[in-house]
Write a protein that holds these residues in place. Structure first.
Motif, PDB file in Angstrom:
ATOM      1  N   HIS A  16     -15.618  -3.409  -4.709  1.00 32.53           N
ATOM      2  CA  HIS A  16     -15.697  -4.810  -4.370  1.00 32.53           C
ATOM      3  C   HIS A  16     -15.164  -5.149  -2.995  1.00 32.53           C
ATOM      4  O   HIS A  16     -15.088  -6.396  -2.640  1.00 32.53           O
ATOM      5  CB  HIS A  16     -14.705  -5.629  -5.550  1.00 32.53           C
ATOM      6  N   LYS A  17     -14.879  -4.069  -2.238  1.00 28.96           N
ATOM      7  CA  LYS A  17     -14.550  -4.469  -0.827  1.00 28.96           C
ATOM      8  C   LYS A  17     -13.403  -5.439  -0.642  1.00 28.96           C
ATOM      9  O   LYS A  17     -13.124  -6.348   0.226  1.00 28.96           O
ATOM     10  CB  LYS A  17     -15.634  -4.963   0.191  1.00 28.96           C
ATOM     11  N   ALA A  18     -12.253  -5.106  -1.510  1.00 31.50           N
ATOM     12  CA  ALA A  18     -11.153  -5.959  -1.537  1.00 31.50           C
ATOM     13  C   ALA A  18      -9.939  -5.201  -0.988  1.00 31.50           C
ATOM     14  O   ALA A  18     -10.237  -4.322   0.024  1.00 31.50           O
ATOM     15  CB  ALA A  18     -10.794  -6.396  -2.934  1.00 31.50           C
ATOM     16  N   VAL A  19      -8.719  -5.466  -1.106  1.00 31.97           N
ATOM     17  CA  VAL A  19      -7.681  -5.080  -0.529  1.00 31.97           C
ATOM     18  C   VAL A  19      -6.428  -5.245  -1.408  1.00 31.97           C
ATOM     19  O   VAL A  19      -6.217  -6.088  -2.175  1.00 31.97           O
ATOM     20  CB  VAL A  19      -7.211  -5.690   0.917  1.00 31.97           C
ATOM     21  N   TYR A  20      -5.615  -4.020  -1.291  1.00 29.59           N
ATOM     22  CA  TYR A  20      -4.122  -4.191  -1.929  1.00 29.59           C
ATOM     23  C   TYR A  20      -3.203  -4.261  -0.928  1.00 29.59           C
ATOM     24  O   TYR A  20      -3.110  -3.301  -0.045  1.00 29.59           O
ATOM     25  CB  TYR A  20      -3.892  -3.169  -2.782  1.00 29.59           C
ATOM     26  N   LEU A  21      -2.170  -5.085  -0.889  1.00 27.25           N
ATOM     27  CA  LEU A  21      -1.038  -5.060   0.051  1.00 27.25           C
ATOM     28  C   LEU A  21       0.082  -4.875  -0.706  1.00 27.25           C
ATOM     29  O   LEU A  21       0.468  -5.429  -2.006  1.00 27.25           O
ATOM     30  CB  LEU A  21      -0.905  -6.597   0.731  1.00 27.25           C
ATOM     31  N   MET A  22       0.971  -4.027  -0.189  1.00 22.25           N
ATOM     32  CA  MET A  22       2.360  -3.853  -0.735  1.00 22.25           C
ATOM     33  C   MET A  22       3.433  -4.492  -0.227  1.00 22.25           C
ATOM     34  O   MET A  22       3.568  -4.412   0.963  1.00 22.25           O
ATOM     35  CB  MET A  22       2.703  -2.334  -0.529  1.00 22.25           C
ATOM     36  N   ALA A  23       4.529  -5.265  -0.988  1.00 20.39           N
ATOM     37  CA  ALA A  23       5.714  -5.729  -0.589  1.00 20.39           C
ATOM     38  C   ALA A  23       6.725  -4.846  -0.788  1.00 20.39           C
ATOM     39  O   ALA A  23       6.624  -3.911  -1.714  1.00 20.39           O
ATOM     40  CB  ALA A  23       5.622  -7.179  -1.246  1.00 20.39           C
ATOM     41  N   VAL A  24       7.802  -5.018  -0.353  1.00 19.72           N
ATOM     42  CA  VAL A  24       8.917  -3.810  -0.649  1.00 19.72           C
ATOM     43  C   VAL A  24       9.671  -4.222  -1.899  1.00 19.72           C
ATOM     44  O   VAL A  24      10.267  -5.383  -2.022  1.00 19.72           O
ATOM     45  CB  VAL A  24      10.018  -4.150   0.683  1.00 19.72           C
ATOM     46  N   ALA A  83     -13.501 -12.468   3.318  1.00 21.12           N
ATOM     47  CA  ALA A  83     -13.748 -10.900   3.149  1.00 21.12           C
ATOM     48  C   ALA A  83     -14.029 -10.169   4.216  1.00 21.12           C
ATOM     49  O   ALA A  83     -13.661  -9.126   4.601  1.00 21.12           O
ATOM     50  CB  ALA A  83     -15.249 -10.927   2.349  1.00 21.12           C
ATOM     51  N   GLU A  84     -14.556 -10.817   5.327  1.00 19.90           N
ATOM     52  CA  GLU A  84     -14.885 -10.206   6.896  1.00 19.90           C
ATOM     53  C   GLU A  84     -13.563  -9.881   7.455  1.00 19.90           C
ATOM     54  O   GLU A  84     -13.188  -8.662   7.849  1.00 19.90           O
ATOM     55  CB  GLU A  84     -15.653 -11.005   7.640  1.00 19.90           C
TER      56      GLU A  84
END
Length: 505
Positions: free
Chosen positions: A429-437, A323-324
């Motif tokens: 929630h201190k998460a992340v969203y990553l985008m693929a093409v 998470a860090e």
């Protein structure tokens, strides 16, 4: 009188759907290459490079451009002097051709069509039935347009009943930003004007079958009101700054196609349908001499574009990421994912929700894992997995808070933007969203070195897989503080272009 034989018609339909699964129309590739050369946004240029490289790879490997191989649509103009040598109806012949195309063992295409759409939503397993439109016309030939329309772009279809005095341009410019990037720009906008509601929709869809010729129109100038609208909309939509994949840039659309039809004095129906970066369609004519002969593009039709990760791209180990680590990633930062990546999309998320509500144990532990929104094409020959590009992430928005809170995932990978409820959940929630093409599915699949089903096998392409990935390219689209590049980048580029005032919302 021309006689069209059953076997020739079915073979032509089957060949055409195979053809468009791995060959882009040459006019689209040339227009995209021109836009790539002119693009000033590094993120958009990188996305276009992936799409162009993917296109050439698909042509050479004869594998699908996109994992969503679409709903089959066939527009037929049948000459009144044509006679059919068949015991099947025209629609039955179309469906048999689609069945053969999608079940071809050398290039099996993804079956996405479901019966009972408001109920059980059961997959037909062969991508039938197709959507078929037949028009009787003068002559002794059969004109055939086939298209394979992906859900991401089809779902962005818009329709409005304007007042006759209303501005079509204003409506389009207000509406396009609401479509997000799930339709995988840069693509084509198809617009139908007039008739009735259903006629306008059909005109918009049919317009997308046309040749990409906006640059030719710019050179010679408009000769009627429809051409004036095309030029105005082309300039102003691109001035919105949405850019490739919604990452901000100079090119959002490569063309605007418009067809119109007389309408009621009290009405102004307008339909707008985008075509995505896969833009699968083709036209052929049957004259009774046999099956259609389809000519593939030449190698020299593809631009000499390569793609490689930039020097500042960060490698991430999904098996040890914390998470860090996630909290340190910045919006727009480019990453290369390595390690084990779980998959899941609409049906899997719904089942997970139901199982958790019933106190049932999930088939896989999601804690501290990343989930990839994808429904891959079946593998053929020595492939680990078939083309496996991302699906539209916003469809999973309503499940995001539940997944983050109840399963312990710390990140998601998908296509295009996230909606407000998902962004808020990611922030909380201190998460992340990553985008693929989107539109680079075959290229993405080459980063997948192993694949196995670990849950919900009965869901077919929607089952939960575990991928072992090596250097899978993604971009941080929503960081752990809730900052979204799909919100900030288009505004930045709209201001840079400077033709349309930037609004606050």
């Amino acid at each position: 009188m021309t006689v069209i034989r059953e076997a020739d018609f079915i073979q032509s339909i089957a060949d055409a759907f195979q053809f468009i699964s791995y060959y882009h129309p040459t006019d689209y590739i040339q227009a995209l290459a021109k836009a790539y050369e002119a693009e000033e946004s590094p993120a958009a240029k990188d996305a276009m490079a992936q799409i162009l490289v993917n296109s050439r790879m698909c042509a050479e490997g004869q594998r699908p451009i996109c994992q969503d191989t679409g709903i089959a649509m066939v527009l037929l103009k049948v000459g009144m002097q044509v006679q059919w040598d068949s015991k099947m109806t025209v629609t039955e012949m179309v469906n048999e051709g689609v069945r053969q195309a999608y079940m071809n063992p050398d290039n099996k295409l993804r079956a996405s069509i479901l019966t009972d759409p408001a109920g059980a939503r059961k997959n037909t397993k062969d991508n039938t039935p197709a959507v078929v439109h037949v028009e009787l016309v003068e002559g002794d030939k059969v004109e055939v347009n086939v298209a394979a329309k992906g859900g991401g772009s089809e779902n962005k279809t818009k329709f409005v009943m304007l007042n006759p005095s209303d501005s079509i341009v204003d409506w389009v410019l207000k509406t396009v930003p609401t479509m997000g990037a799930g339709w995988c720009p840069p693509g084509i906008l198809g617009i139908g004007i007039g008739g009735t509601a259903e006629k306008a929709m059909l005109l918009a869809k049919e317009s997308l079958m046309g040749h990409v010729d906006i640059h030719e129109l710019q050179e010679r100038g408009a000769s009627n009101r429809v051409e004036e609208l095309r030029l105005e909309l082309f300039e102003k939509v691109n001035a919105l700054g949405i850019g490739a994949q919604g990452l901000g840039g100079l090119t959002t659309i490569l063309d605007v196609k418009i067809l119109d039809y007389p309408t009621h004095a009290a009405s102004l129906p307008v339909a707008m349908i985008p075509n995505c970066a896969a833009t699968r369609h083709m036209h052929f004519t049957l004259d009774g001499s046999g099956a259609a002969v389809l000519t593939p593009p030449k190698v020299e039709d593809y631009p000499e574009v390569t793609w490689e990760a930039s020097s500042d791209t960060k490698r991430v180990d999904l098996d040890t990421v914390t998470a860090e680590d996630v909290a340190s990633w910045q919006p727009g930062e480019r990453l290369l994912l390595n390690g084990k990546l779980l998959t899941g999309r609409d049906a899997a998320h719904k089942r997970i929700q139901d199982m958790l509500a019933n106190g049932e144990e999930l088939p896989v532990d999601f804690k501290n894992r990343f989930i990839y929104y994808v429904g891959p094409v079946d593998a053929v020959r020595d492939e680990v997995v078939g083309p496996a590009g991302p699906t539209t992430a916003t469809r999973m928005d309503k499940f995001t808070d539940m997944m983050l809170e109840k399963t312990g995932i710390i990140g998601m990978v998908g296509k295009a933007e996230r909606g407000a409820i998902a962004v808020e959940a990611i922030k909380n929630h201190k998460a992340v969203y990553l985008m693929a093409v989107g539109g680079a599915a075959y290229l993405v699949s080459k980063a997948i070195k192993d694949a196995k089903i670990v849950g919900f096998e009965d869901l077919g392409m929607e089952a939960i897989h575990e991928f072992e990935v090596k250097d899978m390219p993604v971009t941080v689209a929503v960081d752990s503080t809730g900052d979204s590049v799909h919100q900030s980048a288009p505004k930045e580029w709209q201001a840079k272009i400077g033709k349309i005032p930037v609004t606050s919302n």
